[in-house]
Design a protein around this motif. Structure first.
Motif, PDB file in Angstrom:
ATOM      1  N   PRO A   1       0.701  -1.504  -0.005  1.00 34.55           N
ATOM      2  CA  PRO A   1       0.094  -0.128  -0.116  1.00 34.55           C
ATOM      3  C   PRO A   1       0.658   1.219  -0.036  1.00 34.55           C
ATOM      4  CG  PRO A   1      -0.997  -1.542   1.584  1.00 34.55           C
ATOM      5  CD  PRO A   1       0.297  -2.098   1.152  1.00 34.55           C
ATOM      6  N   HIS A   2       1.899   1.377   0.595  1.00 35.13           N
ATOM      7  CA  HIS A   2       2.716   2.364   0.770  1.00 35.13           C
ATOM      8  C   HIS A   2       3.478   3.058  -0.523  1.00 35.13           C
ATOM      9  CE1 HIS A   2       5.719  -0.694   1.249  1.00 35.13           C
ATOM     10  NE2 HIS A   2       6.660   0.135   1.214  1.00 35.13           N
ATOM     11  N   VAL A   3       3.444   1.827  -1.508  1.00 34.80           N
ATOM     12  CA  VAL A   3       4.062   2.368  -2.919  1.00 34.80           C
ATOM     13  C   VAL A   3       3.110   2.482  -3.984  1.00 34.80           C
ATOM     14  CG1 VAL A   3       6.310   1.552  -1.820  1.00 34.80           C
ATOM     15  CG2 VAL A   3       4.651  -0.180  -3.229  1.00 34.80           C
ATOM     16  N   MET A   4       1.859   2.020  -3.720  1.00 37.67           N
ATOM     17  CA  MET A   4       0.832   1.795  -4.899  1.00 37.67           C
ATOM     18  C   MET A   4       0.044   2.938  -4.843  1.00 37.67           C
ATOM     19  SD  MET A   4       0.694  -0.845  -6.582  1.00 37.67           S
ATOM     20  CE  MET A   4      -0.984  -0.930  -7.110  1.00 37.67           C
ATOM     21  N   SER A   5      -0.525   3.167  -5.978  1.00 38.14           N
ATOM     22  CA  SER A   5      -1.714   4.115  -6.426  1.00 38.14           C
ATOM     23  C   SER A   5      -2.704   3.455  -7.321  1.00 38.14           C
ATOM     24  CB  SER A   5      -1.146   5.431  -7.171  1.00 38.14           C
ATOM     25  OG  SER A   5      -0.509   5.009  -8.314  1.00 38.14           O
ATOM     26  N   PRO A   6      -3.913   4.163  -7.317  1.00 38.94           N
ATOM     27  CA  PRO A   6      -5.116   3.188  -8.108  1.00 38.94           C
ATOM     28  C   PRO A   6      -4.740   2.997  -9.414  1.00 38.94           C
ATOM     29  CG  PRO A   6      -6.137   5.093  -6.719  1.00 38.94           C
ATOM     30  CD  PRO A   6      -4.463   5.303  -6.701  1.00 38.94           C
ATOM     31  N   ARG A   7      -3.971   3.725 -10.168  1.00 40.89           N
ATOM     32  CA  ARG A   7      -3.975   3.592 -11.430  1.00 40.89           C
ATOM     33  C   ARG A   7      -2.205   3.123 -12.026  1.00 40.89           C
ATOM     34  NH1 ARG A   7      -8.136   4.329 -14.638  1.00 40.89           N
ATOM     35  NH2 ARG A   7      -9.827   5.540 -13.689  1.00 40.89           N
ATOM     36  N   ALA A   8      -1.745   2.645 -10.823  1.00 45.41           N
ATOM     37  CA  ALA A   8      -0.204   2.274 -10.999  1.00 45.41           C
ATOM     38  C   ALA A   8      -0.056   1.062 -12.154  1.00 45.41           C
ATOM     39  CB  ALA A   8       0.152   1.878  -9.725  1.00 45.41           C
ATOM     40  N   THR A   9       0.946   1.268 -12.797  1.00 45.97           N
ATOM     41  CA  THR A   9       1.519   0.114 -13.679  1.00 45.97           C
ATOM     42  C   THR A   9       2.474  -0.925 -12.719  1.00 45.97           C
ATOM     43  OG1 THR A   9       3.301   1.389 -14.466  1.00 45.97           O
ATOM     44  CG2 THR A   9       1.515   1.243 -15.803  1.00 45.97           C
ATOM     45  N   VAL A  10       2.050  -2.187 -12.821  1.00 42.03           N
ATOM     46  CA  VAL A  10       2.746  -3.073 -11.521  1.00 42.03           C
ATOM     47  C   VAL A  10       3.208  -4.159 -12.304  1.00 42.03           C
ATOM     48  CG1 VAL A  10       2.538  -4.305  -9.642  1.00 42.03           C
ATOM     49  CG2 VAL A  10       1.280  -2.365  -9.733  1.00 42.03           C
ATOM     50  N   LEU A  11       4.544  -4.648 -11.851  1.00 43.29           N
ATOM     51  CA  LEU A  11       5.021  -5.898 -12.461  1.00 43.29           C
ATOM     52  C   LEU A  11       5.620  -6.995 -11.305  1.00 43.29           C
ATOM     53  CD1 LEU A  11       6.459  -7.418 -14.980  1.00 43.29           C
ATOM     54  CD2 LEU A  11       8.696  -6.315 -14.521  1.00 43.29           C
ATOM     55  N   ASP A  12       5.124  -7.964 -11.179  1.00 44.20           N
ATOM     56  CA  ASP A  12       5.324  -9.095 -10.476  1.00 44.20           C
ATOM     57  C   ASP A  12       6.098  -9.816 -11.237  1.00 44.20           C
ATOM     58  OD1 ASP A  12       5.444 -11.386  -9.030  1.00 44.20           O
ATOM     59  OD2 ASP A  12       3.322 -11.406  -8.473  1.00 44.20           O
ATOM     60  N   VAL A  13       7.671 -10.163 -10.586  1.00 48.48           N
ATOM     61  CA  VAL A  13       8.653 -10.832 -11.243  1.00 48.48           C
ATOM     62  C   VAL A  13       8.842 -12.265 -10.245  1.00 48.48           C
ATOM     63  CG1 VAL A  13      11.073 -10.967 -11.879  1.00 48.48           C
ATOM     64  CG2 VAL A  13       9.784  -8.760 -11.885  1.00 48.48           C
ATOM     65  N   GLY A  14       8.669 -13.358 -11.326  1.00 52.45           N
ATOM     66  CA  GLY A  14       8.834 -14.606 -10.480  1.00 52.45           C
ATOM     67  C   GLY A  14       7.416 -14.672  -9.795  1.00 52.45           C
ATOM     68  N   ALA A  15       6.332 -14.440 -10.546  1.00 54.01           N
ATOM     69  CA  ALA A  15       5.137 -14.710 -10.388  1.00 54.01           C
ATOM     70  C   ALA A  15       4.368 -15.937  -9.637  1.00 54.01           C
ATOM     71  CB  ALA A  15       3.962 -13.651 -11.327  1.00 54.01           C
ATOM     72  N   GLY A  16       5.011 -17.121 -10.400  1.00 50.80           N
ATOM     73  CA  GLY A  16       4.347 -18.324 -10.435  1.00 50.80           C
ATOM     74  C   GLY A  16       2.953 -18.321 -11.072  1.00 50.80           C
ATOM     75  N   PRO A  17       2.032 -18.724 -10.465  1.00 57.12           N
ATOM     76  CA  PRO A  17       0.654 -18.705 -10.997  1.00 57.12           C
ATOM     77  C   PRO A  17      -0.149 -17.462 -11.267  1.00 57.12           C
ATOM     78  CG  PRO A  17       0.355 -19.694  -8.852  1.00 57.12           C
ATOM     79  CD  PRO A  17       1.976 -19.596  -9.216  1.00 57.12           C
ATOM     80  N   GLY A  18       0.535 -16.402 -10.658  1.00 57.07           N
ATOM     81  CA  GLY A  18       0.082 -15.139 -10.722  1.00 57.07           C
ATOM     82  C   GLY A  18      -0.929 -14.862  -9.392  1.00 57.07           C
TER      83      GLY A  18
END
Length: 262
Positions: A31-48
């Motif tokens: 939450p402290h780094v997010m904003s509602p329209r952020a673009t986000v990358l999960d690296v090593g996401a497994g099944p997501g």
């Protein structure tokens, strides 16, 4: 290349989804780094599963889940419902995105399996926009910190540990995150340490089941490290017996390092 995943198995996607409370992890670490329209990358996401939890909490965000295994990514599609992140099969050390593509980039329990950890963190920093955040989460002490250590278990750990290191696995990856983040040029670094797993006395049935599945998936690696399938079977039995003992203590901690790309 990140190299082969030690836990490669058709059951691994389900194991990863079952063992983590993804919404809780997202509430705690993002939450402290997010904003509602952020673009986000999960690296090593497994099944997501964690990427899906991000999208459910921030439905207007754009979330991409990256993993080296197309099979693991595909296994999570049916679980996503209406909140489904984009999925991309790629190597953490060669992310297929332009520089500065994302507001938030994170990895969870990835770097312990990556031999070229510095290259992976540098790639995460590269694809983060200026002022954006990188969140690194990994363990320290996994499979290492136990008390008491019976003689047979100690002998097995002494044989398996070098094989794990040779395969690129680092049980102390967590303590390296701060150094790796600095080397990648991240600044405003914040470090957090918290307990990850703690077994004091006989392991609970649900946690034992998670360990039993994890060890079963690891049998091919154990057989290679110890010289035979029979030796791997014995190693699994010895570790599960240890977890079921009344005087067992087994634990690890989790490091979270958050930094900004200047």
């Amino acid at each position: 290349m990140t190299g082969p995943y030690l836990m490669e198995d058709p059951r691994e996607a389900a194991r990863l989804q079952a063992k983590v409370d993804a919404p809780r992890w997202v509430r705690t670490h993002l939450p402290h780094v997010m904003s509602p329209r952020a673009t986000v990358l999960d690296v090593g996401a497994g099944p997501g599963h964690v990427a899906t939890a991000v999208l459910r909490r921030w439905p207007t965000a754009m979330v991409v889940a990256v993993d080296t295994s197309a099979g693991r990514l595909a296994a999570g599609v049916r679980e996503g419902g209406t909140a489904t992140p984009w999925r991309c099969c790629a190597d953490a050390c060669r992310l297929p995105f332009p520089t500065g593509s994302f507001d938030v980039v994170y990895s969870r329990l990835l770097l312990q399996y990556v031999e070229r950890r510095g290259a992976a963190v540098a790639e995460m920093a590269r694809v983060t926009r200026r002022g954006g955040a990188v969140v690194l989460f990994d363990l320290d002490g996994q499979l290492v910190w136990h008390d008491p250590v019976p003689a047979e278990l100690g002998a097995l750990l002494a044989r398996v540990a070098p094989a794990l290191r040779a395969a690129g696995f680092d049980p102390h990856a967590g303590r390296a995150l701060y150094r790796l983040a600095r080397a990648a040029g991240l600044r405003e670094l914040a470090v957090r340490v918290a307990p990850y797993h703690l077994i004091a006395g006989r392991v609970a049935p649900v946690e034992r089941a998670h360990w039993a599945l994890k060890l079963d998936i690891a049998r091919p690696f154990l057989a290679h490290a110890l010289g035979s399938p029979a030796a791997a079977d014995r190693a699994v039995a010895v570790f599960l017996e240890f977890l079921e003992a009344e005087d067992t203590l087994s634990y690890s901690v989790a490091f979270t390092v958050t930094g900004r790309r200047p």
